[in-house]
Design an enzyme around this catalytic site. Sequence first.
Site, PDB file in Angstrom:
ATOM      1  N   SER A 152       1.204  -2.729  -6.077  1.00 29.28           N
ATOM      2  CA  SER A 152       0.697  -1.793  -7.076  1.00 29.28           C
ATOM      3  C   SER A 152       1.257  -2.104  -8.459  1.00 29.28           C
ATOM      4  CB  SER A 152       1.006  -0.360  -6.646  1.00 29.28           C
ATOM      5  OG  SER A 152       0.327   0.570  -7.450  1.00 29.28           O
ATOM      6  N   ASP A 306      -3.743   0.499 -13.382  1.00 28.80           N
ATOM      7  CA  ASP A 306      -2.555  -0.263 -13.016  1.00 28.80           C
ATOM      8  C   ASP A 306      -3.023  -1.537 -12.304  1.00 28.80           C
ATOM      9  OD1 ASP A 306      -3.387   0.888 -10.626  1.00 28.80           O
ATOM     10  OD2 ASP A 306      -1.356   1.226  -9.892  1.00 28.80           O
ATOM     11  N   ASP A 308      -3.311  -2.840  -9.341  1.00 35.30           N
ATOM     12  CA  ASP A 308      -4.223  -2.837  -8.187  1.00 35.30           C
ATOM     13  C   ASP A 308      -5.329  -1.809  -8.342  1.00 35.30           C
ATOM     14  OD1 ASP A 308      -2.543  -0.620  -7.715  1.00 35.30           O
ATOM     15  OD2 ASP A 308      -2.848  -0.757  -5.549  1.00 35.30           O
ATOM     16  N   ASP A 310      -5.613   1.397  -8.440  1.00 37.40           N
ATOM     17  CA  ASP A 310      -5.753   2.670  -7.740  1.00 37.40           C
ATOM     18  C   ASP A 310      -5.331   3.837  -8.635  1.00 37.40           C
ATOM     19  OD1 ASP A 310      -2.992   2.262  -7.645  1.00 37.40           O
ATOM     20  OD2 ASP A 310      -2.793   2.737  -5.521  1.00 37.40           O
TER      21      ASP A 310
END
Length: 549
Positions: A152, A306, A308, A310
Site C-alpha cells: 500500500s 495512494d 495501490d 485503495d
Amino acid sequence: MAPEVDIELRATAEAWLADDPDPASRAELRELIDGLPATAAELRDRFAGPLTFGTAGLRGRLRAGPNGMNLAVVTRAAAGLVAWLADQGGRGPLVIGFDARHGSREFAEQTARVATGAGREALLMPGVLPTPVLAYAVRALDAVAGVMVTASHNPPQDNGYKVYLGAQLGGPAGSGAQIVPPADAGIEAAIRAVASGASVPLGDAGTLLDQKIISGYVGSAAAVLTENGPRDLTVAYTPLHGVGGETLVAAFAAAGFAAPAVVADQAEPDPEFPTVAFPNPEEPGAMDHLIALAETTGADLAIANDPDADRCAVAIPESGGWRPLRGDELGALLADHLIRRGRPGTYATTIVSSSLLGRLCAARGVPYAETLTGFKWIVRAAEELAYGYEEALGYCVAPGMVRDKDGITAALTVAELAAGLKAEGRTLGDRLDELAVEFGVHATDQLSMRVDDLAEIGAAMTRARNEPPAELLGTPVSEVLDRLPENDVLTFRTGTARVVIRPSGTEPKLKAYLEVVEPVGDGDVAAARSRASAGLVALRAEIAAVLGI
C-alpha cells in the site's frame, strides 16, 4: 556476543539459506553469515522470529531471512494458505494480483506456482493493478480467495501480502473482503506447518487473465454514478508513483468526465517513489506536486490515490490556496451525497472516525453502524451495506462491487458530487459549511507516538487507564469506555469532545484520535471552525499530558 551464540546463529542462518529458492536472497544472507561476528545484530534481527500472518496478511521489509518479505517467506505463506483453503473445503480458483513494488510480480508468480502445485487453479492478474481491482476480481470470478501483493503506502523498502476470501468462506457480508479471525490464525498455523520451502511442490504459472477483468472493473466503476448527471469538472490527479493512474483515467472516461490532468513526474509506477518522502497522501508534502498542477490548470478538484489506489485524498480550492480535506470531511461528504441519492442500506464507520456520520444518519433516518478499526470490520457491518469509510482516507462507495476500500470509485463519486455542485454554482466547501450549520463543526485530528520499545505503549495505556482525566477542555468527562480485554481501546467523552486511544495494529505507534464539536448557532461557520481548531490544539496538549508524551 559469545562465540557459542555466533555458532548457533550461524547454524540457523545456514539452514534457512539452504532452503531459500532465490539466488539474490541467498547471496545477501551469505554475506551476512560470512561477516560474523560483526553482522550478528543484523542476523539476530532477521531471525528473531517469522513475520506473523495477521488480519492484514504479511507486511515487512524486503530482505532475506524469516523476518522479512522474500521469496522463501512467500513460498511458505502461499503453501499455508492453499493448505488452509483445502482444509476448509473451499472450491474454485485463487486469483492473484500485484502492484509495482520491488518483488511484487515475482511473489505473485510464485504464489500461482504454489497453488497449481497443490492442484488448485491459479488466475494471475494481467499486469500491475490497483488493490480494488483484485478485490473486484474475487467477487466477479467467484474465486475461493484472492491474494494481493502490495504494501500500500508503506516506504519503498517494504512489501506485503493481503488475503481476501470469496463467498464460500467469507459469507455474504464478507464475500471478497479481507480475512478476519479466526481465518488469520488458521492460515498462520498452516504456514507454520510447512516443513520447508524446498518441500513445497511447484506447478505451472497458472492462467494469465486478459484485459476483460480490467474493463469489467472500469465499467462497473462508471456504473456507480448516476447516468446523465453533470460532468463539467476540471480535475488534477496523481497516482503518487503507484498503479492507479491508467485505471482511474479509464474510469473517468467511461463515466463521461474529461481526462484529468496528471502530475507528469508521478504518473508512471516507480517502486522508489522518488518525488515524495513518504508515499502516503496523508503525509505533509505528499500532495505538493498535485496542488501545484491544480493551480496551473485551474482545476476544480485535486485527487490523489495512494500507490495501490485503495485510498483517495482530495484537496479543494479555498481563498489563498488549496486545502486537503481530512478523511472525516470527505467521509461525511460522500455519505451525505449517497443518502441524497437515495442509496438504501447501512452506513458504517469506525470507533475512531468522526461522530458526524452517526448524527447525519440519525437525522436522515438511515441505518448506522460503528465498528472496530479496519475495513475488514467495516464491510461486515451489515449484509446490506450502503457505504463505509474510515478516517485514514478509505472509502467503500460500492460494496456490491468491491467489498473493501476503493480509491477509484471514491474518486469518481466525489467528482460526481463536485460536478453537481458546480452546476449549481457551489463547491464542496459550501456543502461542508451546510453540514456544519446543521450538525456543528466536527473538527478532528490525531496525536501519535512512535516508539522503539513497544513497552512504552503499554506503559502509556496503563497510565491513561489508571489516571483518566477528570475533565477535557474545562468540561467534566462524562464517559470513560474501556474495551479491554477484547480490544486495547480507551475512549474519553464530554459533551463537545471525544478522544479514542489505541495502539496501531500495523506500526509501533500509539494513536489518539481527537474530536471537538462546535455548534454554529449564529450562522458564522468560520468562527465556529476557529473555535474548534483552538479546541483541538488544547485537547492535544491535555491528552499528551495524560499519556506522558
